[in-house]
Enzyme design. Structure first.
Site, PDB file in Angstrom:
ATOM      1  N   SER A 247       0.825  -1.208   0.000  1.00  0.00           N
ATOM      2  CA  SER A 247       0.000   0.000   0.000  1.00  0.00           C
ATOM      3  C   SER A 247       0.858   1.257   0.000  1.00  0.00           C
ATOM      4  O   SER A 247       2.038   1.235   0.332  1.00  0.00           O
ATOM      5  CB  SER A 247      -0.883   0.009   1.239  1.00  0.00           C
ATOM      6  OG  SER A 247      -0.082   0.211   2.396  1.00  0.00           O
ATOM      7  N   GLY A 250       1.938   2.061   3.610  1.00  0.00           N
ATOM      8  CA  GLY A 250       3.026   1.181   4.044  1.00  0.00           C
ATOM      9  C   GLY A 250       4.353   1.569   3.423  1.00  0.00           C
ATOM     10  O   GLY A 250       5.382   1.638   4.094  1.00  0.00           O
ATOM     11  N   GLU A 270       6.901  -0.253  -4.394  1.00  0.00           N
ATOM     12  CA  GLU A 270       5.869  -0.159  -5.424  1.00  0.00           C
ATOM     13  C   GLU A 270       4.561  -0.051  -4.678  1.00  0.00           C
ATOM     14  O   GLU A 270       4.197  -0.942  -3.928  1.00  0.00           O
ATOM     15  CB  GLU A 270       5.928  -1.421  -6.295  1.00  0.00           C
ATOM     16  CG  GLU A 270       5.127  -1.298  -7.568  1.00  0.00           C
ATOM     17  CD  GLU A 270       4.310  -2.541  -7.799  1.00  0.00           C
ATOM     18  OE1 GLU A 270       4.878  -3.631  -7.902  1.00  0.00           O
ATOM     19  OE2 GLU A 270       3.074  -2.414  -7.868  1.00  0.00           O
ATOM     20  N   CYS A 307      -1.798  -4.553  -9.349  1.00  0.00           N
ATOM     21  CA  CYS A 307      -1.253  -3.185  -9.325  1.00  0.00           C
ATOM     22  C   CYS A 307      -1.541  -2.489 -10.638  1.00  0.00           C
ATOM     23  O   CYS A 307      -1.516  -1.268 -10.724  1.00  0.00           O
ATOM     24  CB  CYS A 307       0.264  -3.208  -9.153  1.00  0.00           C
ATOM     25  SG  CYS A 307       0.893  -4.520  -8.135  1.00  0.00           S
ATOM     26  N   GLU A 395      -6.574   5.128  -5.587  1.00  0.00           N
ATOM     27  CA  GLU A 395      -6.694   3.708  -5.865  1.00  0.00           C
ATOM     28  C   GLU A 395      -7.796   3.089  -5.011  1.00  0.00           C
ATOM     29  O   GLU A 395      -7.837   3.289  -3.797  1.00  0.00           O
ATOM     30  CB  GLU A 395      -5.363   2.998  -5.574  1.00  0.00           C
ATOM     31  CG  GLU A 395      -5.352   1.546  -6.022  1.00  0.00           C
ATOM     32  CD  GLU A 395      -4.005   0.864  -5.747  1.00  0.00           C
ATOM     33  OE1 GLU A 395      -3.616   0.013  -6.564  1.00  0.00           O
ATOM     34  OE2 GLU A 395      -3.357   1.171  -4.740  1.00  0.00           O
TER      35      GLU A 395
END
Lengths: 532, 532
Positions: A247, A250, A270, A307, A395
């Protein structure tokens, strides 16, 4: 008692040894029901974590100088050991992730293929980037010394895997494979959503290390509780880089810890992407229903948990655009929610969908059907005008997408130029769109790591030309990729050797080129054995 | 009124045009006396700065896709235009920096040589890193799409030059040359210690841009006041990377601003280094006086104002070590202080020397002689035991060095492993020291960017194998170098093109390879025209 090597014991694996954590325990849960499954997993305390990092630092002293051939043999052995336990690994991963068996079986192939690609890369040795500028003793006004450059591995790497690819982006996934290929020991923080899968894979890596006589500390798999454990790992001065997939919150937390260290380290996180798709007018002159079907297929694949899920689709205003939206809406309306990876992810999806519903000027195009059982929320399609795209630029991990209606290429280009960094951008294109596409290309290049034409972004090829990366916040470092062979370059840095005597020069930069590497001599590239 | 093109007007140069700053003014000062010299320099306000950045962003649209040949011609033209004004530039730089004419004349050669090296690098195009994985339409279970990768330039780059190299690390120095070679427009923040030198060089760059028909905004030189101006430049969303050479505090401040942006950007800050030198026992079996003389020569060169100045010299305890220290002390005692770059730098040096004098367990070995006139402080040599090295581990910019006495290779290795990141490490070595050197090499690799044997770290060759970089705090990013051809890679990132139609593919990744580049096809390197 003798246990099968492929049995899940509920342990961490530190430098080849099973370690029962002494800081409490957790159970794995099934994705399907959220129910506990056997066994209980012990969580390591910080001293036990310290032992793993110490072993990695210790292993680095020898592992960093292993020859290309030996390193390749290790990576190949990891692939073989994973294949040896394929059935058990897939079975456990089905239980823990809820992903279908066929998908996970394919992911084993992706994981072992990736390991073998990095074995080839390590054997080739081009990542060592050897440059030699020979001495010019007679140069005036001053002679030139002998100068040689190679890339050295940074040191032990901490890897935080992803829940959505419990194999290919986790314990022995791309971060681990590229770090090991580059000469860096790896400490994987086991993912709490698939601890048993992680343990089985970790055991395969440990067997491969033993079989190819690598130092045991070259790989550890550590299960620990919560953020404190992760922070301790990233803060440890012996850890020299971090790979992360997960995330945005994170990833950002890890970046901050890494930057606050006495010696900051690179973090390759990422994090999040909504992967804009641009439908150009000419592309709607063809099979609109087919296009809509391919879109909804990409959107709902794997419950939308990629993703590279197409979260934002730019469609022209007007009749043909309307037809596309109607067709996509009909298909989403018929789509059935699939089991998501964890109850928490399903809940976050529901919150994201509700947020969109409460956002001004966002129109709900279609609601799909919830699946049979918990954790299978309905796919959703929304629509917004391009002038309002800023309102939906976030997102929603899962099968949610927003159609953005644009009025001409000027508005389209402005909207695209303003979006946050993304992993991918996709263009639905017909040859009649060539001028619009030419205008958009530099805009997209500025915002993303991969540009696709007439395809869909889900599905990331593991190869040499792939870029799975992009500007912040898609990743924390746009200068690289987490998929594909270029990823090895994340874990190294250059060192120059000036007038170092022959007897002390590293193998990679010796005149006689014992590893038969490609090298740049006085600025001109010459091919090594494996490039010829 | 017609002015000679090489006359200093006191202006900034924004996108090819002289701009008189409207936010106040400053005078340049002579290094020698601190007195004001003509003319008055206007300082830009933030709107004027904005215009420079806007012009850079505008220029980027076309400059990024210039062919290797055109970009090389531009860089070559900059070298020629600087040479055309060589006398005026050197004269002004002598006035502003106080450095000797011979040194500055040499620095012109270094600067133009560097520009020509980057012209060659741009023409060769290997930095484009082209990778092509052709489509495999018949592959099972799924076909492979066509995938192509190239490096794209990041965008406009802000450059903050150094005072100690008013040419080679300033307006048209390594950061500017490598960024331009990589396709990035440059906005140089003019250094307040040599504004007139900067203006003359900037005018040469602007002439070269006009002559080779580059977009005018490809280069601007902006003089502004204080930290707010620099912060505004680094914060501007159109700026995509920063090159910096200077103090640790200055570099850290820029890194922080860059990290707090909505989209953080890379900062390549070269900040501070004390460049450990290790004298191994065997090296003292030879010409101890010669070794000491070379050491003091490196230490006092250019008033000690080099990033690579040998600030920390590890010498064995015992008689031969004592002889070396005594010899070095005698030479430092006879050395005469040279004019420093600015009064502020001379004051900071005096403070640093006083701090060392007040530090427990630091013994003053020798004080040299202050030079004739202000700003010429005496060189200084101190001594400390290896167990106390932590007390002296800080840069004193100037001709100050500390001898660290070590007792055996174990203590030496521990002390070296604990030091901060450095640009260089030097080993004074005889073949009898081979085992000690072998043990130390990985320790040094971990701490520095360049390892030299039997030389001295001052003097950085501009070539392909050079690394002028190193772990934090030597630089803010150890994964690269600010000197040498690898520096071009700092200003780019990879983009992947998937199934992009031929008519839209960038030149660099077309099948017919119009730029005759080296390329990696299916993972195997093939040589381009200039590598054959």
């Amino acid at each position: 008692m003798s246990v099968s090597p492929a049995e899940v014991l509920g342990v961490s694996i530190v430098a080849g040894k099973d370690v029962i954590g002494s800081a409490g325990s957790v159970r794995a849960r099934t994705a399907a029901t959220g129910e506990d499954v056997e066994p209980t997993f012990g969580l390591l305390d910080l001293d036990q974590l310290d032992a793993a990092v110490a072993a990695a630092a210790d292993a680095f002293a020898t592992y960093r100088e292993t020859s290309p051939g030996r390193r390749a043999a290790f990576l190949e052995a990891i692939a073989e050991e994973i294949e040896a336990d394929r059935d058990q690994i897939v079975g456990r991963a089905v239980l823990e992730s809820g992903l279908p068996e066929a998908r996970l079986s394919g992911e084993v192939g992706r994981t072992t293929g990736q390991l073998r690609m990095f074995a080839d890369v390590a054997a080739q040795g081009d990542h060592l980037g050897v440059r030699i500028d020979p001495a010019l003793p007679d140069r005036t006004p001053a002679p030139r010394p002998d100068l040689r450059q190679r890339m050295i591995p940074l040191g032990p790497v901490a890897v935080f895997g992803a829940s959505n690819f419990p194999l290919a982006f986790s314990t022995a996934g791309g971060d681990t494979a590229s770090a090991l290929a580059g000469g860096c020991p790896v400490v994987v923080k086991g993912h709490p959503a698939h601890p048993g899968t992680g343990e089985l894979v970790a055991r395969a890596v440990a067997r491969a290390a033993a079989r190819t006589r690598m130092p045991a500390g070259v790989f550890s798999f550590v299960l620990g509780a919560g953020n404190e454990f992760g922070r301790a790992l990233v803060s440890d001065p012996r850890i020299r880089a971090v790979g992360f997939t997960g995330s945005r919150a994170g990833g950002q937390a890890i970046v901050e810890v890494a930057q606050r260290r006495r010696e900051p380290i690179p973090v390759y996180a990422e994090m999040s992407s909504i992967n804009p798709v641009v439908v150009l007018p000419g592309a709607l002159d063809g099979d609109v229903d087919g296009l809509a079907s391919a879109y909804v297929g990409s959107l709902t694949l794997g419950a939308g948990q990629f993703c590279t899920n197409p979260g934002l689709v730019f469609v022209p205003t007007g009749d043909t655009g309307d037809r596309f939206v109607t067709a996509a809406g009909r298909l989403v309306g018929e789509a059935i929610g699939q089991l998501m990876l964890t109850p928490e992810i399903a809940e976050a999806y529901a919150r994201g969908v509700a947020d969109l519903a409460a956002t001004d000027d966002v129109r709900r195009v279609a609601d799909g059907l919830a699946g049979d059982g918990p954790g299978r929320p309905a796919p959703v399609l929304n629509e917004v005008a391009a002038s309002d795209v800023g309102r939906v630029e976030r997102e929603v991990f899962g099968a949610s997408s927003v159609v953005v209606r644009y009025d001409g290429v000027d508005q389209l280009a402005s909207a695209l130029a303003a979006i946050e960094g993304q992993l991918t951008a996709t263009v639905q294109y017909a040859p009649s769109d060539v001028e619009e596409a030419r205008r958009l290309l530099p805009v997209l290049e500025d915002r993303v790591g991969r540009i696709l034409f007439n395809g869909w972004p889900t599905g990331v090829e593991v190869c040499h030309a792939m870029v799975h990366g992009g500007p912040y916040p898609a990743t924390s470092d746009a200068r690289t990729t987490s998929v594909g062979s270029l990823a090895i370059e994340r874990f190294q840095r250059p060192v120059c050797y000036q007038d170092v005597p022959d007897e002390l020069l590293p193998q990679a930069v010796r005149d006689d080129n014992p590893w038969a590497l490609s090298r740049r001599i006085d600025g001109t590239l010459s091919l090594g054995e494996r490039d010829r």
